[in-house]
Scaffold this motif. Sequence first.
Motif, mmCIF file in Angstrom:
data_model
loop_
_atom_site.group_PDB
_atom_site.id
_atom_site.type_symbol
_atom_site.label_atom_id
_atom_site.label_comp_id
_atom_site.label_asym_id
_atom_site.label_seq_id
_atom_site.Cartn_x
_atom_site.Cartn_y
_atom_site.Cartn_z
ATOM 1 N N GLY A 21 27.858 14.982 -13.200
ATOM 2 C CA GLY A 21 26.714 15.229 -12.347
ATOM 3 C C GLY A 21 25.581 15.881 -13.130
ATOM 4 O O GLY A 21 25.674 16.143 -14.326
ATOM 5 N N SER A 24 20.478 13.716 -13.157
ATOM 6 C CA SER A 24 19.313 13.167 -12.472
ATOM 7 C C SER A 24 18.682 14.211 -11.563
ATOM 8 O O SER A 24 19.382 15.018 -10.951
ATOM 9 N N GLU A 27 19.118 12.059 -6.283
ATOM 10 C CA GLU A 27 20.350 11.309 -6.009
ATOM 11 C C GLU A 27 20.444 11.077 -4.508
ATOM 12 O O GLU A 27 20.260 12.021 -3.718
ATOM 13 N N SER A 28 20.710 9.845 -4.120
ATOM 14 C CA SER A 28 20.893 9.486 -2.704
ATOM 15 C C SER A 28 19.731 9.953 -1.835
ATOM 16 O O SER A 28 19.916 10.314 -0.665
ATOM 17 N N MET A 120 26.835 17.171 -4.341
ATOM 18 C CA MET A 120 26.101 16.540 -5.430
ATOM 19 C C MET A 120 25.504 17.619 -6.309
ATOM 20 O O MET A 120 25.322 18.769 -5.880
ATOM 21 N N LEU A 122 22.180 18.178 -8.706
ATOM 22 C CA LEU A 122 20.890 17.704 -9.196
ATOM 23 C C LEU A 122 20.472 18.563 -10.381
ATOM 24 O O LEU A 122 20.774 19.757 -10.431
#
Length: 280
Positions: A21, A24, A27-28, A120, A122
């Motif tokens: 992870g 980026s 994401e989504s 997630m 980021l």
Amino acid sequence: MNSSSGHDMTSHGGHGGARPGGLSVSESGYTLDLDSTILSAGAQAVTFRVTGPDGRPVTEFTPEHEKELHFIAVRRDTTWFQHVHPVRDEKGTWSVELTLEPGDWRFFADIHPVGHDGTMTLGIDASVAGRYDPQPLSEDTRTAHVGEYTVTLDGELLPGEASDLTLTVSRNGRPVTDLQPYLGAYGHLVALRVGDLGYLHVHPEGEPGDGTTEPGPGITFMAAAPSGGTYRLYLDFQHEDVVRTAEFTVRTTAPTPRSDAASEAAHEHMSHRHNGHAHH
């Protein structure tokens, strides 16, 4: 809140040892938005938002490991690691105090937005003005000294394959057997891949109060490397009401091709280990 199982390699950007992870900023449909990516050196407030698929700041998060958001700051030479917990206002702006040295930094937000399936991570770059003196990467280190404390790392980080890592805490040569819970566990481990700072994030096997997990001296994690390479590991542990961080450098190589029989035997061995039959 239930802590994530040490066996769950899908949480916190682990993705079963595949893609890490934090690579980026988006994401989504969720994006990490810093108020400023150019900062001054020293202690200061850093403010940011996480925007959702509708473009608005997210204000509802499912707590993971007792917090709505975990914020990791590390300089790109892997020094000056900080794991902090920002405060969010009702409009969705987070703020946190960081102490920053000059150089290129990577900031990570580890989150579970309500309505999104799972956690997630980021990541975003920031620049801190001033004379940058990047430090060479330490050699493969399995022992860390933090004041009076010594932490030793046993086990191997394996590419694409879950394995146990045990970190053992002692103080002035004596095993520490009264670690305090921190974020719902006796330790908190972050691993970053050197080169792109790909982010792995796992918690120990077991948790305080489960009847089997001892408060030290050993803390066992399950982790999988997404690839061969060099990783920096950061262990946060709490003792006598102070959280300390021990840092390690671990080098791992991609596995060599094995025969089907050898692969099957290795898989069987790992299955036994994961089912609680491992003897350390």
